[in-house]
Design a protein around this motif. Structure first.
Motif, short mmCIF file in Angstrom:
data_model
loop_
_atom_site.label_atom_id
_atom_site.label_comp_id
_atom_site.label_asym_id
_atom_site.label_seq_id
_atom_site.Cartn_x
_atom_site.Cartn_y
_atom_site.Cartn_z
N ILE A 1 -30.02 -15.02 4.79
CA ILE A 1 -29.90 -13.99 3.70
C ILE A 1 -28.45 -14.03 3.58
CG2 ILE A 1 -29.86 -11.81 3.03
CD1 ILE A 1 -31.84 -11.72 5.65
N VAL A 2 -27.91 -14.06 2.34
CA VAL A 2 -26.67 -13.93 1.81
C VAL A 2 -26.13 -12.65 1.41
CG1 VAL A 2 -24.76 -14.79 0.27
CG2 VAL A 2 -26.09 -16.64 1.56
N ILE A 3 -25.14 -12.04 1.79
CA ILE A 3 -24.79 -10.77 1.40
C ILE A 3 -23.50 -10.73 0.77
CG2 ILE A 3 -24.43 -8.32 2.23
CD1 ILE A 3 -26.53 -8.49 4.23
N GLY A 4 -23.23 -10.44 -0.54
CA GLY A 4 -21.89 -10.36 -0.97
C GLY A 4 -21.25 -8.98 -0.65
N THR A 5 -20.21 -8.92 0.07
CA THR A 5 -19.72 -7.63 0.53
C THR A 5 -18.19 -7.47 0.41
OG1 THR A 5 -19.95 -6.33 2.57
CG2 THR A 5 -19.66 -8.61 2.87
N HIS A 6 -17.78 -6.36 1.02
CA HIS A 6 -16.29 -6.11 1.21
C HIS A 6 -15.76 -5.85 2.58
CE1 HIS A 6 -16.91 -4.67 -3.15
NE2 HIS A 6 -18.07 -4.31 -2.83
N GLY A 7 -14.49 -5.84 2.85
CA GLY A 7 -14.03 -6.04 4.03
C GLY A 7 -14.27 -4.62 5.04
N ASN A 8 -14.15 -3.62 4.41
CA ASN A 8 -14.40 -2.27 5.14
C ASN A 8 -15.75 -2.22 5.36
OD1 ASN A 8 -13.27 0.54 5.95
ND2 ASN A 8 -11.63 -0.61 5.18
N ILE A 9 -16.72 -2.22 4.29
CA ILE A 9 -18.13 -2.15 4.61
C ILE A 9 -18.70 -3.14 5.52
CG2 ILE A 9 -18.92 -3.09 2.52
CD1 ILE A 9 -20.29 0.16 4.08
N MET A 10 -18.16 -4.24 5.37
CA MET A 10 -18.68 -5.42 6.16
C MET A 10 -18.51 -5.04 7.82
SD MET A 10 -17.73 -9.54 6.11
CE MET A 10 -15.98 -9.10 6.91
N THR A 11 -17.14 -4.57 8.03
CA THR A 11 -16.96 -4.35 9.36
C THR A 11 -17.59 -3.29 9.83
OG1 THR A 11 -14.64 -4.98 8.94
CG2 THR A 11 -14.59 -3.66 10.98
N ILE A 12 -18.02 -2.12 8.94
CA ILE A 12 -18.70 -1.03 9.24
C ILE A 12 -20.05 -1.38 9.76
CG2 ILE A 12 -19.65 1.33 8.34
CD1 ILE A 12 -16.97 1.59 7.15
N ILE A 13 -20.65 -2.39 8.89
CA ILE A 13 -22.17 -2.89 9.30
C ILE A 13 -22.11 -3.49 10.53
CG2 ILE A 13 -23.91 -4.26 8.55
CD1 ILE A 13 -23.06 -3.61 5.69
N MET A 14 -21.14 -4.41 10.80
CA MET A 14 -21.12 -4.88 12.02
C MET A 14 -20.67 -4.21 13.33
SD MET A 14 -19.05 -8.32 10.51
CE MET A 14 -19.00 -9.28 11.97
N ASN A 15 -19.85 -3.04 13.19
CA ASN A 15 -19.79 -2.22 13.89
C ASN A 15 -20.79 -1.26 14.55
OD1 ASN A 15 -18.86 1.00 14.62
ND2 ASN A 15 -17.26 -0.32 15.37
N TYR A 16 -21.74 -1.09 13.79
CA TYR A 16 -22.96 -0.43 13.96
C TYR A 16 -23.68 -1.29 15.14
CZ TYR A 16 -27.82 1.49 13.67
OH TYR A 16 -29.10 1.86 14.00
N PHE A 17 -23.86 -2.39 14.90
CA PHE A 17 -24.46 -3.36 15.89
C PHE A 17 -23.70 -3.78 17.09
CE2 PHE A 17 -26.53 -3.93 11.71
CZ PHE A 17 -27.87 -3.77 12.23
N ALA A 18 -22.37 -3.53 17.06
CA ALA A 18 -21.44 -3.99 17.99
C ALA A 18 -20.05 -3.39 17.95
CB ALA A 18 -21.36 -5.68 18.11
N GLU A 19 -19.96 -2.52 18.65
CA GLU A 19 -18.62 -1.85 18.77
C GLU A 19 -17.24 -2.45 18.65
OE1 GLU A 19 -17.98 1.69 18.90
OE2 GLU A 19 -20.01 2.33 18.52
N ARG A 20 -17.27 -3.77 19.07
CA ARG A 20 -16.14 -4.47 19.10
C ARG A 20 -15.52 -4.75 17.70
NH1 ARG A 20 -20.04 -7.92 20.76
NH2 ARG A 20 -20.62 -9.97 19.52
N TYR A 21 -16.43 -4.72 16.89
CA TYR A 21 -15.82 -4.83 15.38
C TYR A 21 -15.52 -3.71 14.78
CZ TYR A 21 -18.35 -9.05 15.99
OH TYR A 21 -18.70 -10.29 16.69
N GLY A 22 -14.14 -3.60 14.58
CA GLY A 22 -13.52 -2.22 14.46
C GLY A 22 -12.23 -2.59 13.56
N TYR A 23 -11.04 -1.89 13.56
CA TYR A 23 -9.86 -1.70 12.69
C TYR A 23 -9.49 -3.44 12.87
CZ TYR A 23 -5.09 -1.30 11.06
OH TYR A 23 -3.99 -1.39 10.35
#
Length: 195
Positions: A139-161
């Motif tokens: 699946i391809v998702i067209g996204t943005h920097g902040n919301i992409m990081t927030i989504i990844m952060n939900y699954f793995a805390e290491r994705y942050g600022y």
């Protein structure tokens, strides 16, 4: 084991225009970079392309969708996270500080903005639904920097600022999920095309 892969495509360069968050499109450089996104992903068997409803995100994956004869499904829940209210601009350093704080304290947000927690509450059910509907597929998702990081952060805390700061426009991350919707692997694939 059945794996599902999300290609998170952060949008290409888009000139900032106050009050045009939803409708501003790609710059000339951004359009050229979007063609590179297509070149990188065109040989992958893609089942679905979904996107933020914002023009710059859609435009970054539009050529790929055309090439694949797929319709981009837009989700309001995948729009970029507002850091603050739209009625005022913050100096860049203050904005960066607020973004950093929002990852350290997921309930924090500036007035008129959205916390990391709130953004996860709206975006994650959509991500899980898209995975469920396309189990075992790409699946391809067209996204943005902040919301992409927030989504990844939900699954793995290491994705942050720090991760967010390291991303480019555009950027592509390949996220692999197992049968239980656990994130098992993340690979940055845009860097292969840079330069």
């Amino acid at each position: 084991m059945l794996t599902t892969v999300l290609y998170m495509v952060r949008h290409a360069e888009s000139p900032f225009k106050l009050g045009e968050e939803r409708v501003r499109g790609l710059s000339r450089e951004g359009q050229i970079a979007a063609r590179k996104v297509t070149a990188l992903l065109k040989d992958i068997d893609i089942a679905a392309i979904v996107s933020s409803p914002y023009t710059r995100a859609i435009q970054t994956v539009q050529e790929l969708a055309t090439y694949k004869a797929l319709t981009i499904k837009e989700y309001e829940t995948l729009k970029e996270r507002p850091i603050k209210g739209l009625e005022y601009r913050l100096p860049e350093q203050e904005l960066l500080k607020a973004i950093e704080q929002s990852f350290n304290n997921k309930a924090f947000c500036l007035e008129g903005g959205e916390s990391t927690q709130q953004a996860q509450r709206r975006a994650i059910p959509t991500i899980l639904q898209v995975i469920k509907e396309n189990k075992g597929k790409n699946i391809v998702i067209g996204t943005h920097g902040n919301i992409m990081t927030i989504i990844m952060n939900y699954f793995a805390e290491r994705y942050g600022y720090d991760f967010w700061k390291s991303t480019s426009k555009p950027d592509i991350y390949r996220l692999t999920f197992d049968d239980n919707n656990s994130l098992t692997e993340v690979e940055r694939i845009w860097s292969e095309m840079e330069g």
